[in-house]
Write an enzyme that holds these catalytic residues in place. Structure first.
Site, short mmCIF file in Angstrom:
data_model
loop_
_atom_site.label_atom_id
_atom_site.label_comp_id
_atom_site.label_asym_id
_atom_site.label_seq_id
_atom_site.Cartn_x
_atom_site.Cartn_y
_atom_site.Cartn_z
N PRO A 2 0.87 -1.14 0.00
CA PRO A 2 -0.23 0.04 0.11
C PRO A 2 0.89 1.22 -0.07
O PRO A 2 1.52 1.42 0.97
CB PRO A 2 -0.71 0.11 1.23
CG PRO A 2 -0.19 -1.23 2.14
CD PRO A 2 0.61 -1.90 1.22
N GLU A 3 0.66 2.09 -0.87
CA GLU A 3 1.25 3.55 -1.13
C GLU A 3 0.04 4.33 -1.09
O GLU A 3 -1.15 4.05 -0.61
CB GLU A 3 1.98 3.60 -2.45
CG GLU A 3 3.13 2.66 -2.51
CD GLU A 3 4.03 2.69 -3.93
OE1 GLU A 3 4.07 3.84 -4.46
OE2 GLU A 3 4.51 1.84 -4.22
N LYS A 59 1.00 7.84 3.91
CA LYS A 59 0.78 6.30 3.93
C LYS A 59 -0.09 5.87 5.10
O LYS A 59 -0.30 4.61 5.38
CB LYS A 59 1.91 5.46 3.47
CG LYS A 59 2.55 5.77 2.28
CD LYS A 59 3.65 5.05 2.29
CE LYS A 59 4.76 5.27 1.18
NZ LYS A 59 6.02 4.77 0.95
N ARG A 302 16.00 -0.80 -3.48
CA ARG A 302 14.68 -0.88 -3.97
C ARG A 302 14.97 -1.09 -5.61
O ARG A 302 15.87 -0.35 -6.35
CB ARG A 302 14.24 0.37 -3.93
CG ARG A 302 13.98 0.71 -2.36
CD ARG A 302 13.08 -0.29 -1.70
NE ARG A 302 13.03 -0.20 -0.27
CZ ARG A 302 13.76 -1.03 0.48
NH1 ARG A 302 14.61 -1.94 -0.17
NH2 ARG A 302 13.83 -1.02 1.83
#
Length: 312
Positions: A2-3, A59, A302
């Site tokens: 979830p962003e 967030k 990332r």
DNA sequence: ACTATTTCCTGGATGC
DNA sequence: TGCATCCAGGAAATAG
């Protein structure tokens, strides 16, 4: 994962379903990682509060709580049911009790009427509205029993999610909301920063809410390679990036977010923005604009996807 | 004051 | 079939 768009979708769904409901009692699991505030403080802050609103900050999902004004008793441990626990969990439910820590927690609680419950879903966290008889799945870390008879459960296998409480107004997510950033404030975020623009976009102290997927998608739309040093990017290019970020986030919200692994919103519905991804998760596939194979590199641990043809 | 790297977690995928 | 290994990533902690 979830962003901002996923959290926005979840918060909207929860707002529809639990606004006005009252938290009657709280059960917390024994795992400490998800609890950012002391368990006793979370229990004490949540119990007997009405959920006045649910909103998103970055967030984070923020539940605005207000005290029930009628027939409220300060401590009602007796009314708390302790007969139901997640299966396989033999540990006693966490209670606000009379330990020295609990006393200390209570003593610092202000007397104002509003408070906040702040939930960060991390990678795999979810908030689910369940009937009480619904099986308590593995990795359930919190259960809020609501006066409507339903339960709001926090489930998070990987335990990167966090629960905390704050008194009214105390919680202040860092960074600025990407959807509200005007050009001057956006430019100021990156001024003089040598870090790769990708890292800057992910830095929640600058912009809040942008995660790996939307950073990659925004950079593609802005024509910027993720390794570009923030300070080397012109004002015009940053202006384009600002609009790209907003555009990507708005489109994703409109489609209910991106369902990559097992993300579903508060109603159990999947999002559809993953179908619009132009670079994320498309390593080796042809760019939708110029056919150049999408590259994947690692920045700050990332994975970062970009088109060598379209992004400079 | 910044920036870069490491660490925390589990389930699913992969390899032998 | 089983077992080990790797990978995903947000943010806090640590190191430079």
């Amino acid at each position: 994962m979830p962003e901002l768009p996923e959290v926005e979708t979840i918060a909207r769904g929860l707002a529809k379903r639990v606004t006005g409901d009252v938290v009657e009692s709280v059960w917390l699991g024994q795992k400490k990682e998800p609890l950012k505030s002391p368990a006793s403080a979370i229990v004490a802050t949540l119990e007997h509060r009405r959920i006045a609103a649910v909103r998103r900050m970055g967030k984070h999902i923020v539940f605005e709580l207000e005290k029930e004004s009628v027939g409220r008793t300060l401590l009602s441990a007796k009314s708390r049911r302790s007969d139901r626990k997640p299966r396989g969990d033999t540990t006693a439910p966490t209670q606000s009790s009379s330990t020295p820590q609990a006393e200390a927690d209570r003593s610092v609680r202000p007397t104002n009427n509003s408070a906040q419950w702040i939930v960060h879903l991390g990678m795999t966290g979810s908030l689910r509205i369940c009937e009480p008889q619904t099986e308590v799945v593995k990795h359930t870390h919190a259960i809020l029993r609501l006066s409507s008879g339903r339960e709001l459960r926090f489930v998070d296998p990987r335990r990167f999610g966090r629960l905390s409480v704050a008194q009214a107004g105390d919680f202040d997510a860092t960074g600025i909301e990407p959807l509200e950033a005007d050009l001057d404030r956006f430019l100021a975020l990156f001024h003089g920063r040598k870090t790769p623009i990708k890292s800057a976009l992910l830095n929640q102290k600058l912009l809040r809410g942008v995660g790996n997927i939307y950073a990659d998608e925004s950079l593609f739309r802005a024509g910027l390679r993720p390794r570009r040093r923030a300070s080397t990017i012109t004002r015009a290019q940053l202006g384009k990036l600002r609009l790209a970020v907003k555009e990507v986030l708005k489109e994703a919200i409109a489609l209910g977010g991106s369902s990559i692994s097992d993300y579903v919103d508060a109603d159990g519905e999947e999002g559809f923005f993953q179908l619009q991804h132009r670079v994320y998760g498309r390593e080796g596939e042809p760019c939708l604009v110029c056919k150049t194979p999408i590259k994947r590199i690692v920045i700050a641990g990332r994975s970062s996807h970009y088109c060598p043809g379209c992004q400079t």
